[in-house]
Design an enzyme around this catalytic site. Structure first.
Site, short mmCIF file in Angstrom:
data_model
loop_
_atom_site.label_atom_id
_atom_site.label_comp_id
_atom_site.label_asym_id
_atom_site.label_seq_id
_atom_site.Cartn_x
_atom_site.Cartn_y
_atom_site.Cartn_z
N ASP A 8 0.77 -1.00 0.35
CA ASP A 8 0.05 -0.38 -0.10
C ASP A 8 0.86 1.05 0.43
O ASP A 8 2.07 1.22 0.47
CB ASP A 8 -0.99 -0.05 0.95
CG ASP A 8 -1.91 1.01 1.27
OD1 ASP A 8 -2.59 1.60 0.34
OD2 ASP A 8 -1.75 1.88 2.73
N ASP A 10 0.01 4.43 1.13
CA ASP A 10 -0.16 5.92 2.37
C ASP A 10 -0.46 5.36 3.82
O ASP A 10 -1.33 4.49 3.70
CB ASP A 10 -2.06 6.41 1.68
CG ASP A 10 -2.24 7.50 3.01
OD1 ASP A 10 -1.48 8.57 3.61
OD2 ASP A 10 -3.48 7.45 2.95
N ARG A 48 -11.48 9.23 -2.81
CA ARG A 48 -11.59 9.98 -2.35
C ARG A 48 -12.82 10.61 -2.36
O ARG A 48 -13.90 10.98 -1.27
CB ARG A 48 -11.31 10.59 -3.81
CG ARG A 48 -10.94 12.01 -3.79
CD ARG A 48 -10.74 12.96 -4.85
NE ARG A 48 -9.03 12.37 -5.72
CZ ARG A 48 -8.84 12.68 -6.51
NH1 ARG A 48 -9.44 13.82 -7.55
NH2 ARG A 48 -7.20 12.04 -6.84
N SER A 117 -4.86 5.77 -4.60
CA SER A 117 -4.79 7.06 -4.72
C SER A 117 -4.56 7.34 -6.46
O SER A 117 -3.23 6.70 -6.36
CB SER A 117 -3.77 7.64 -3.58
OG SER A 117 -3.11 8.57 -4.73
N ASN A 119 -3.27 10.37 -7.02
CA ASN A 119 -2.21 10.60 -6.79
C ASN A 119 -0.74 9.69 -6.72
O ASN A 119 0.23 10.33 -6.89
CB ASN A 119 -1.67 11.88 -5.95
CG ASN A 119 -3.29 12.47 -6.15
OD1 ASN A 119 -3.11 13.96 -7.22
ND2 ASN A 119 -4.27 13.20 -5.57
P1 B16 Z 1 -6.81 9.64 -4.27
P2 B16 Z 1 -3.91 4.03 -0.30
C1 B16 Z 1 -5.39 6.11 -0.08
O1 B16 Z 1 -4.40 5.84 -0.35
C2 B16 Z 1 -5.53 7.25 0.76
O2 B16 Z 1 -5.38 6.55 2.29
C3 B16 Z 1 -7.14 7.42 1.04
O3 B16 Z 1 -6.93 8.92 2.48
C4 B16 Z 1 -7.31 8.23 -0.39
O4 B16 Z 1 -8.80 8.81 0.07
C5 B16 Z 1 -7.16 7.24 -1.36
O5 B16 Z 1 -6.03 6.70 -1.30
C6 B16 Z 1 -7.14 8.31 -2.80
O6 B16 Z 1 -6.40 9.51 -3.14
O7 B16 Z 1 -7.24 11.89 -3.20
O8 B16 Z 1 -5.37 10.99 -3.98
O9 B16 Z 1 -7.19 9.68 -5.34
O10 B16 Z 1 -4.08 4.42 1.31
O11 B16 Z 1 -4.91 3.29 -0.92
O12 B16 Z 1 -2.32 4.26 -0.62
MG MG Z 2 -2.61 2.58 3.40
#
Ligand code: B16
Ligand code: MG
Length: 217
Positions: A8, A10, A48, A117, A119
């Site tokens: 993972d 984040d 998101r 994410s 991003n």
């Molecule tokens: P984005 P992961 C997740 O990352 C985050 O934990 C979560 O809080 C966030 O809403 C999600 O990514 C989407 O992110 O808005 O940047 O597309 O833990 O899967 O790496």
């Molecule tokens: Mg995570």
């Protein structure tokens, strides 16, 4: 035999959760919805749009606005978030992550990134660790978010390995559930209470090692 490790992003590779929190806090304050770090725990590993729904649940409710309005707010949150993550450098890798990624490669293991994410590619680039991943899932193409197994299954299919030969590393309850639903072994980083479904729980990323992964298979 262990063949692959799926990470993972984040909360495992870097602490981007702090930036997600800062961006959502700004949006929640604008909407006068109570939002604190404890409530933010529920947003980890969640998409998101679902994150916005969870915030609305603590205020007027997820049915209080149209999909278009939600889209507009989620986009605004992402603009704030994108500004914040410009600050990320290789120094923001969580403890031991550079070492364990290198050790996976040295040990002949395949590696993938399972982040929901959108991003993620930018963050991985800022951290300078793209070369350690054989595959990175494209969040935009994953239909169902964690706790569904889709993103982990996408990773192991791309790597050409079986779930029984793979380990996933997660910091979120939804993420551990996704790994287990994929039929893989799960390493949880965090408190034993939220990582109750994991096969092994570590208190810090500094404890991650190829030996920990191999013991599970
Ligand atoms: P984005 P992961 C997740 O990352 C985050 O934990 C979560 O809080 C966030 O809403 C999600 O990514 C989407 O992110 O808005 O940047 O597309 O833990 O899967 O790496
Ligand atoms: Mg995570």
């Amino acid at each position: 035999m262990l063949k692959a490790v799926v990470f993972d992003l984040d909360g495992v590779i870097t602490d981007s959760a702090a930036y997600h929190y800062e961006a959502w806090k700004q949006i929640a304050d604008e909407m006068s919805i109570p939002f604190d770090k404890e409530y933010n725990e529920r947003l980890k590993g969640v998409s998101r749009l679902e994150s916005l729904n969870l915030i609305l649940d603590n205020g007027p409710g997820r049915d209080s606005m149209s999909d278009e309005e939600k889209e507009e707010i989620a986009t605004r949150k992402n603009e704030v978030y994108k500004e914040l993550i410009k600050k990320i450098t290789p120094k923001d890798l969580l403890p031991g992550i550079g070492e364990v990624l290198k050790a996976c490669k040295a040990g002949g293991l395949k590696t993938a990134l399972a982040s929901v994410s959108k991003n993620a590619p930018y963050i991985i680039d800022r951290l300078g660790v793209g070369k350690y991943f054989d595959y990175m899932a494209d969040a935009a193409k994953i239909e169902r978010s964690k706790p569904f197994p889709d993103i982990f299954l996408d990773c192991i299919h791309a790597l050409g390995v079986d779930p029984s030969e793979s380990v996933g590393v997660e910091d979120a309850e939804a993420g551990i559930a996704a790994i287990k639903a994929a039929g893989m072994k799960a390493v949880g980083v965090g408190s034993p209470e939220s990582m109750w479904q994991a096969d092994v729980v570590l208190s810090s990323t500094a404890e991650l090692s190829v030996e920990v992964f191999r013991k599970l298979i």
